[in-house]
Write an enzyme that holds these catalytic residues in place. Structure first.
Site, PDB file in Angstrom:
ATOM      1  NE  ARG A   2      16.109  24.320  23.851  1.00 37.79           N
ATOM      2  CZ  ARG A   2      14.851  23.878  23.895  1.00 37.79           C
ATOM      3  NH1 ARG A   2      14.551  22.712  23.379  1.00 37.79           N
ATOM      4  NH2 ARG A   2      13.897  24.600  24.448  1.00 37.79           N
TER       5      ARG A   2
ATOM      6  NE  ARG B 224      22.366  47.927  -8.786  1.00 39.06           N
ATOM      7  CZ  ARG B 224      23.327  48.865  -8.850  1.00 39.06           C
ATOM      8  NH1 ARG B 224      24.141  48.888  -9.889  1.00 39.06           N
ATOM      9  NH2 ARG B 224      23.468  49.745  -7.897  1.00 39.06           N
TER      10      ARG B 224
ATOM     11  CB  SER C 136      29.750  45.508 -29.834  1.00 30.77           C
ATOM     12  OG  SER C 136      28.659  44.729 -30.234  1.00 30.77           O
TER      13      SER C 136
END
Ligand code: UD1
Ligand code: MG
Length: 474
Positions: A24, A353, A425
Site C-alpha cells: 500500500r 556549507r 565590491s
C-alpha cells in the site's frame, strides 16, 4: 547495557519482522526503509530494542533484504543486528520460524514489527515483566475501529472483570461476533523462547489467507496450559503501524509534536510546534527561540539565547550563544560541520556549507555562501558573495559581489585575507593569494598576486572618459 527491572531474570532477545512488501505504500523502497523523523522506520525499532538491553536483535528481512540489511547495519548504538532471511514470505509465523534458530533457549523473546516505529521502551519492559519467564504476554489495545486487526478473544468472565485470553482471530477468519470485538492485538508479544519454539513447530496455514500466523501460538498456549496475559496500552501512537503514505505522514506529525513538546518542556520557545521538524538531534541551551517552518537535521546544537528565524534549514551545526539566524538561511555542515560564533548574525538567505567556521560577531548577509572557510571575530560579508577555502582575519569587510576563485579546474586553493582588510565590491581573489593585513582592495579588482600589508591594491582597467561623446544615430 542499561540496568533493567528484569536484570536478574531471563535475557531478552528481540525479533523485528520486516520482510513484508508494504504494497500500500506504492513505492519501490521497502516499507521499513521509509523515513520517520529522518530515519528508517525499522531503525527506530532497532534502537528501541537495543535500549531495552536486548542480548540479540534479529531482523527478519525478505522484500528488499539487501537494502534493508545495509540500512540497518549502522544503527545509532553502532551494534549491528542479526538478520534472518525469509524468502518467500508466508506469514508472520513463517517469519518467526526463520528467526528461531538464532534465538537461544534461555531467553524471553520480544516480537516487534519494523513498521511500528514508536513502540516505547517502558511498554516493552512491562510486557517482558508480564511474561515473567513463563507466560505468553500480548500487547493489546482497545480501538474504535478494529478493522484489519487480529481480535482478542476471551473466555466469558468468571466474575467481574475480563475472561482469560483464548485466541487471536484474524479479521479474515473472524465470525460476526468476533469482528465486533474492539480489543485488538498490536503485533507485539513477549514469550519464553523455549515455548515459542515448540509452538512455531506446530503452526499450519489452514486459514483464510493460507499463511502461517504467529498469532496461532495463543491457541497452543491455551491447550498447553500456559498462561496468556494481555497487557493493554492506551497509547495508540506506540502501536500505530505504517501501511500507506497517509499513515506515514500522520505518524510523522505525531512524532514531531512529541519532539516539539519535549523541547518546549526544556524551555525552548517554538513559535508553532505544529510547524517544526527535527530529523536528528537538537540540543538547546536556555532561551532559544525558533520561528515557524524550521527543519533541523543530523546533530545540531544551539547556544543560550540563539534565535532562528522562519524557514531555516540547519543541519550538523553548532550555533554559539546569542547568535541570530535570520529567515530562509540554509546551513549544512554535512560531515565537516559548521560553527557560528557567539553573537553572529547570519542571513536572511545565507548559505553556510561544510567547514564554515565563523568566530564571534561575524555577519553573513543575504546571498552569501561560505564553504570550508574560517572567519575571525567581527568579519563581515553582507551581500552577494562567495568565500570558499578562505582564511579571513578579524574585522575584515568583504564587499558585495566579491568571490574567491578557489578552483582551477583540478585543485582547490586557499585565499588568505589578513586582519582588518577591506575588500571592495565585485572583486575576484584568484587563489592561491594572500591579502596582507590592513590592506584594501579596490572595487572591481581581479587580484592574482599577493599584496603587502597596508597596501591599496587596484587591479582593473583605468577609467577613460571621452568628453561630449556622440552616440551613433539611427
Ligand atoms: C498482524 C497480526 C494481527 C495484528 C496486526 C497488528 C498476524 C497473523 N496477525 O497482522 O493479529 O493485529 O499484525 O498490526 O500476525 N511480515 C514478515 N513476513 C511475512 C509477513 C509479515 O516479515 O511473511 C512482517 C511485516 O513486514 C510486518 C509484520 O510482519 O512488519 C506484520 O505483518 P502484516 O502483514 O502487517 O500483519 P497483519 O496482517 O497486519
Ligand atoms: Mg500490518
Amino acid at each position: 547495557m542499561n540496568k533493567t527491572p528484569q536484570d536478574n531474570q531471563e535475557p531478552v532477545d528481540v525479533v523485528i519482522m520486516a520482510a513484508g512488501k508494504g504494497t500500500r505504500m506504492k513505492s519501490s523502497l521497502p516499507k521499513v526503509l521509509h523515513r520517520l523523523g529522518g530515519r528508517a522506520l525499522a531503525a527506530h525499532v532497532v534502537d528501541t530494542a537495543q535500549r531495552i538491553g536486548a542480548r540479540h536483535v534479529v531482523v527478519v528481512t525478505g522484500h528488499g533484504a539487501t537494502d534493508v540489511e545495509a540500512a540497518l547495519e549502522g544503527g545509532a548504538s553502532g551494534r549491528v543486528p542479526l538478520f534472518a532471511r525469509q524468502v518467500p514470505q508466508l506469514g508472520t509465523g513463517h517469519a518467526m520460524q526463520q528467526a528461531a534458530p538464532l534465538l537461544p533457549d534461555d531467553g524471553t523473546v520480544v516480537v516487534l514489527s519494523g513498521d511500528v516505529p514508536l513502540i516505547g521502551e517502558a511498554t516493552l519492559r512491562a510486557l517482558v515483566a508480564q511474561s515473567g519467564g513463563r507466560r505468553l504476554a500480548l500487547l493489546t489495545i482497545r480501538v474504535d475501529d478494529p478493522t484489519g486487526y487480529g481480535r482478542i478473544v476471551r473466555a466469558p468472565a468468571a466474575q467481574d472483570g475480563e475472561g482469560e485470553v483464548q485466541a487471536i482471530v484474524e479479521e479474515k477468519d473472524a465470525n460476526e461476533a468476533q469482528r465486533a470485538i474492539r480489543e485488538i492485538y498490536s503485533g507485539v508479544m513477549a514469550v519464553p523462547a523455549q515455548l515459542l519454539k515448540t509452538w512455531l513447530a506446530r503452526l499450519d496455514n489452514k486459514n483464510a489467507q493460507g499463511e502461517y500466523y504467529l498469532t496461532d501460538v495463543v491457541g497452543f498456549a491455551t491447550v498447553d496450559g500456559v498462561p496468556v496475559v494481555a497487557h493493554r496500552t492506551d497509547d495508540a501512537l506506540q502501536v500505530a503501524g505504517v501501511n500507506s503514505p497517509a499513515q506515514l505522514a500522520a505518524l510523522e506529525r505525531a512524532y514531531q509534536l512529541r519532539q516539539a513538546d519535549a523541547l518546549m518542556a526544556q524551555g525552548v520557545r517554538l513559535a508553532d510546534p505544529a510547524r517544526f521538524d527535527l530529523r536528528g538531534t537538537l540540543a538547546c541551551e536556555s532561551d532559544v527561540e525558533i520561528d515557524v517552518n524550521c527543519v533541523f537535521e543530523g546533530a545540531v546544537s544551539l547556544g543560550a539565547g540563539v534565535r532562528v528565524g522562519a524557514n531555516c534549514v540547519i543541519a550538523n551545526a553548532r550555533i554559539e550563544t546569542g547568535a541570530v539566524i535570520h529567515p530562509f538561511t540554509h546551513i549544512d555542515g554535512e560531515k565537516a560541520g559548521v560553527t557560528v560564533g557567539e553573537g553572529s548574525r547570519i542571513g536572511p538567505f545565507a548559505r553556510l556549507r561544510p567547514g564554515a567556521r565563523l568566530g564571534a560577531e561575524v555577519h553573513i548577509g543575504n546571498f552569501v555562501e561560505v564553504k570550508n572557510s574560517t572567519l575571525a571575530a567581527g568579519a563581515k560579508a553582507n551581500h552577494l558573495a562567495y568565500l570558499g577555502d578562505a582564511t579571513v582575519g578579524a574585522r575584515v569587510n568583504y564587499g558585495a559581489g566579491s568571490i574567491t576563485a578557489n578552483y582551477d579546474g583540478a585543485n582547490k586553493h586557499r585565499t588568505v585575507i589578513g586582519d582588518d582588510v577591506h575588500v571592495g565590491s565585485n572583486c575576484v581573489l584568484v587563489a592561491p593569494v594572500t591579502i596582507g593585513v590592513g590592506g584594501t582592495v579596490g572595487g572591481g579588482s581581479t587580484v592574482t598576486k599577493s599584496t603587502e600589508p597596508g597596501a591599496l591594491t587596484v587591479a582593473r582597467a583605468r577609467q577613460v572618459s571621452f568628453a561630449n561623446w556622440q552616440r551613433p544615430k539611427k
